[in-house]
Design a protein around this motif. Structure first.
Motif, mmCIF file in Angstrom:
data_model
loop_
_atom_site.group_PDB
_atom_site.id
_atom_site.type_symbol
_atom_site.label_atom_id
_atom_site.label_comp_id
_atom_site.label_asym_id
_atom_site.label_seq_id
_atom_site.Cartn_x
_atom_site.Cartn_y
_atom_site.Cartn_z
ATOM 1 N N GLY A 121 -0.657 -19.478 38.408
ATOM 2 C CA GLY A 121 -0.213 -20.426 36.710
ATOM 3 C C GLY A 121 -0.995 -21.726 36.880
ATOM 4 O O GLY A 121 -1.443 -22.379 35.886
ATOM 5 N N THR A 122 -0.744 -22.757 38.391
ATOM 6 C CA THR A 122 -0.716 -24.495 38.696
ATOM 7 C C THR A 122 -2.036 -24.383 39.588
ATOM 8 O O THR A 122 -2.719 -24.674 39.767
ATOM 9 N N LEU A 123 -1.465 -23.803 40.975
ATOM 10 C CA LEU A 123 -2.252 -23.475 42.109
ATOM 11 C C LEU A 123 -2.899 -22.764 41.858
ATOM 12 O O LEU A 123 -4.586 -22.736 42.549
ATOM 13 N N PHE A 124 -2.765 -21.628 42.255
ATOM 14 C CA PHE A 124 -3.613 -20.003 42.652
ATOM 15 C C PHE A 124 -3.620 -19.801 40.956
ATOM 16 O O PHE A 124 -2.992 -19.337 40.701
ATOM 17 N N GLN A 125 -4.770 -18.947 41.052
ATOM 18 C CA GLN A 125 -5.458 -18.226 39.997
ATOM 19 C C GLN A 125 -4.640 -16.788 40.181
ATOM 20 O O GLN A 125 -5.981 -15.886 41.073
ATOM 21 N N THR A 126 -3.735 -16.229 39.666
ATOM 22 C CA THR A 126 -2.969 -15.434 40.181
ATOM 23 C C THR A 126 -3.784 -13.912 39.606
ATOM 24 O O THR A 126 -3.389 -12.842 40.691
ATOM 25 N N GLU A 127 -3.818 -14.569 38.444
ATOM 26 C CA GLU A 127 -4.748 -12.372 38.390
ATOM 27 C C GLU A 127 -5.804 -11.839 39.176
ATOM 28 O O GLU A 127 -5.612 -10.969 39.446
ATOM 29 N N THR A 128 -6.734 -13.406 39.741
ATOM 30 C CA THR A 128 -7.457 -12.364 40.948
ATOM 31 C C THR A 128 -6.907 -11.234 42.012
ATOM 32 O O THR A 128 -7.571 -11.234 42.780
ATOM 33 N N LEU A 129 -5.868 -11.618 42.528
ATOM 34 C CA LEU A 129 -5.245 -11.550 43.035
ATOM 35 C C LEU A 129 -3.763 -10.434 42.568
ATOM 36 O O LEU A 129 -4.213 -9.236 43.239
ATOM 37 N N LYS A 148 2.423 -18.768 25.675
ATOM 38 C CA LYS A 148 2.476 -19.327 24.356
ATOM 39 C C LYS A 148 1.651 -20.349 24.513
ATOM 40 O O LYS A 148 2.189 -21.006 25.591
ATOM 41 N N SER A 149 1.170 -20.755 23.474
ATOM 42 C CA SER A 149 0.407 -22.295 23.121
ATOM 43 C C SER A 149 1.751 -23.492 22.909
ATOM 44 O O SER A 149 1.160 -24.506 23.102
ATOM 45 N N ALA A 150 2.555 -22.792 22.022
ATOM 46 C CA ALA A 150 3.639 -23.873 22.031
ATOM 47 C C ALA A 150 5.070 -24.373 23.383
ATOM 48 O O ALA A 150 5.499 -25.066 23.590
ATOM 49 N N GLU A 151 4.131 -24.004 24.590
ATOM 50 C CA GLU A 151 5.679 -23.374 25.710
ATOM 51 C C GLU A 151 5.356 -24.821 26.873
ATOM 52 O O GLU A 151 5.908 -24.945 27.473
ATOM 53 N N VAL A 191 5.619 -30.088 38.117
ATOM 54 C CA VAL A 191 4.565 -29.802 37.350
ATOM 55 C C VAL A 191 4.083 -27.714 38.149
ATOM 56 O O VAL A 191 4.259 -27.385 38.751
ATOM 57 N N GLY A 192 3.620 -27.413 36.240
ATOM 58 C CA GLY A 192 4.201 -26.256 36.424
ATOM 59 C C GLY A 192 3.177 -25.761 35.049
ATOM 60 O O GLY A 192 3.369 -26.468 34.484
ATOM 61 N N ASP A 193 3.481 -24.189 34.245
ATOM 62 C CA ASP A 193 2.351 -23.902 33.491
ATOM 63 C C ASP A 193 3.548 -23.048 32.468
ATOM 64 O O ASP A 193 2.500 -22.999 31.585
ATOM 65 N N ARG A 194 4.489 -23.274 32.931
ATOM 66 C CA ARG A 194 4.824 -22.541 32.070
ATOM 67 C C ARG A 194 6.404 -23.116 31.535
ATOM 68 O O ARG A 194 7.094 -24.721 32.266
ATOM 69 N N SER A 195 7.390 -22.787 30.696
ATOM 70 C CA SER A 195 8.668 -23.627 29.987
ATOM 71 C C SER A 195 10.114 -23.926 31.076
ATOM 72 O O SER A 195 10.410 -24.835 31.025
ATOM 73 N N CYS A 207 1.210 -27.508 33.055
ATOM 74 C CA CYS A 207 -0.647 -27.460 33.293
ATOM 75 C C CYS A 207 -1.343 -26.381 32.146
ATOM 76 O O CYS A 207 -0.721 -25.242 32.555
ATOM 77 N N ASP A 208 -1.558 -26.443 31.075
ATOM 78 C CA ASP A 208 -2.421 -26.392 30.227
ATOM 79 C C ASP A 208 -3.921 -25.671 29.947
ATOM 80 O O ASP A 208 -5.044 -25.813 29.728
ATOM 81 N N TYR A 209 -3.927 -24.773 31.488
ATOM 82 C CA TYR A 209 -5.470 -24.190 31.614
ATOM 83 C C TYR A 209 -5.215 -22.499 31.872
ATOM 84 O O TYR A 209 -6.320 -21.766 32.246
ATOM 85 N N ALA A 210 -4.160 -21.805 32.959
ATOM 86 C CA ALA A 210 -4.172 -20.455 33.337
ATOM 87 C C ALA A 210 -4.320 -19.330 31.761
ATOM 88 O O ALA A 210 -4.843 -18.746 32.265
ATOM 89 N N GLY A 211 -3.437 -20.183 30.362
ATOM 90 C CA GLY A 211 -3.186 -19.309 29.736
ATOM 91 C C GLY A 211 -2.459 -18.206 29.710
ATOM 92 O O GLY A 211 -3.045 -17.229 28.800
ATOM 93 N N PHE A 212 -1.624 -18.106 30.392
ATOM 94 C CA PHE A 212 -0.214 -17.361 30.442
ATOM 95 C C PHE A 212 0.802 -16.978 29.080
ATOM 96 O O PHE A 212 0.888 -16.057 29.069
#
Length: 226
Positions: A17-25, A203-206, A176-180, A196-201
């Protein structure tokens, strides 16, 4: 502001969710895991919705499976660990999985500026190292600089980042990361945090407590230079 914004000597990145688009794998491996669990007679019923595992990303695997299938025995969770990791490694070997736009170029630019680069992930060691290696990013990171909860058996990302900082003698870094959990790991270790506010995994306020937020990975360069 929780951390002080100054040009860092190092950057510590979450992976999924930061470097790697996890869902693709992850998602093909996720479905294969449940197919195999059913074949082994360890699980019955439909595969839990994908949103369950995507929403739990950022946790250690032990906690992820409690979110995805809380009703089954712990032994099934451990088997799911093995299967999911194996299927993801197989996927990496086939060339599956995608970095977010701008990741490779931005990491190279940071390295060229003399930044020390690290990874701190709640994933398992073979997965974390496999992603970085197969994506051709390994030369950009510090030697022995890929830290995973699976390798060090840490209870939280706070502990993992603390160990990284102490082992490598890092005095000033950004997390640097996408989660709380990434924000918490940074602040508890006295670091400036970038959400990093681009993965969407999550919650909005995280990421509300992050010291800065980016919507594209390349924005990290501007943030450092500003």
């Amino acid at each position: 502001m929780f951390g002080t914004k100054r040009k860092p000597e190092a950057l510590i990145f979450d992976l999924d969710g930061t470097l790697f688009q996890t869902e693709t794998l992850l998602l093909p491996a996720y479905h294969a895991t449940f197919a195999q669990l059913r074949a082994e007679g360890r699980y019955t019923g439909e595969t839990p919705p994908e949103r369950h595992i995507l929403g739990a990303l950022g946790m250690v695997l032990k906690h992820i499976w409690h979110e995805v299938m809380p009703e089954v025995d712990e032994s099934v969770h451990r088997r799911a660990d093995e299967l999911l990791t194996a299927y993801q490694i197989e996927g990496l070997a086939r060339g599956e999985g995608t970095l977010y736009d701008g990741v490779a170029g931005t990491l190279k630019a940071l390295r060229d500026r003399g930044m020390r680069l690290f990874v701190a992930s709640n994933g398992l060691e073979p997965y974390v190292k496999g992603v970085i290696r197969t994506q051709g990013l390994e030369p950009l990171f510090e030697t022995e600089g890929l830290y995973s909860a699976g390798q060090y058996q840490t209870r939280s990302k706070v502990d993992l980042v603390k160990r990284l900082l102490e082992t490598h003698g890092v005095a000033d870094a950004w997390m640097v990361g996408d989660r709380s959990s990434d924000v918490e790991a940074g602040h508890c270790n006295g670091l400036f945090t970038v959400g990093c506010d681009y993965a969407g995994f999550g919650k909005s306020a995280e990421l509300d407590k992050a010291d800065a937020r980016i919507s594209r990975f390349e924005q990290l360069l501007d943030l450092i230079e500003s």
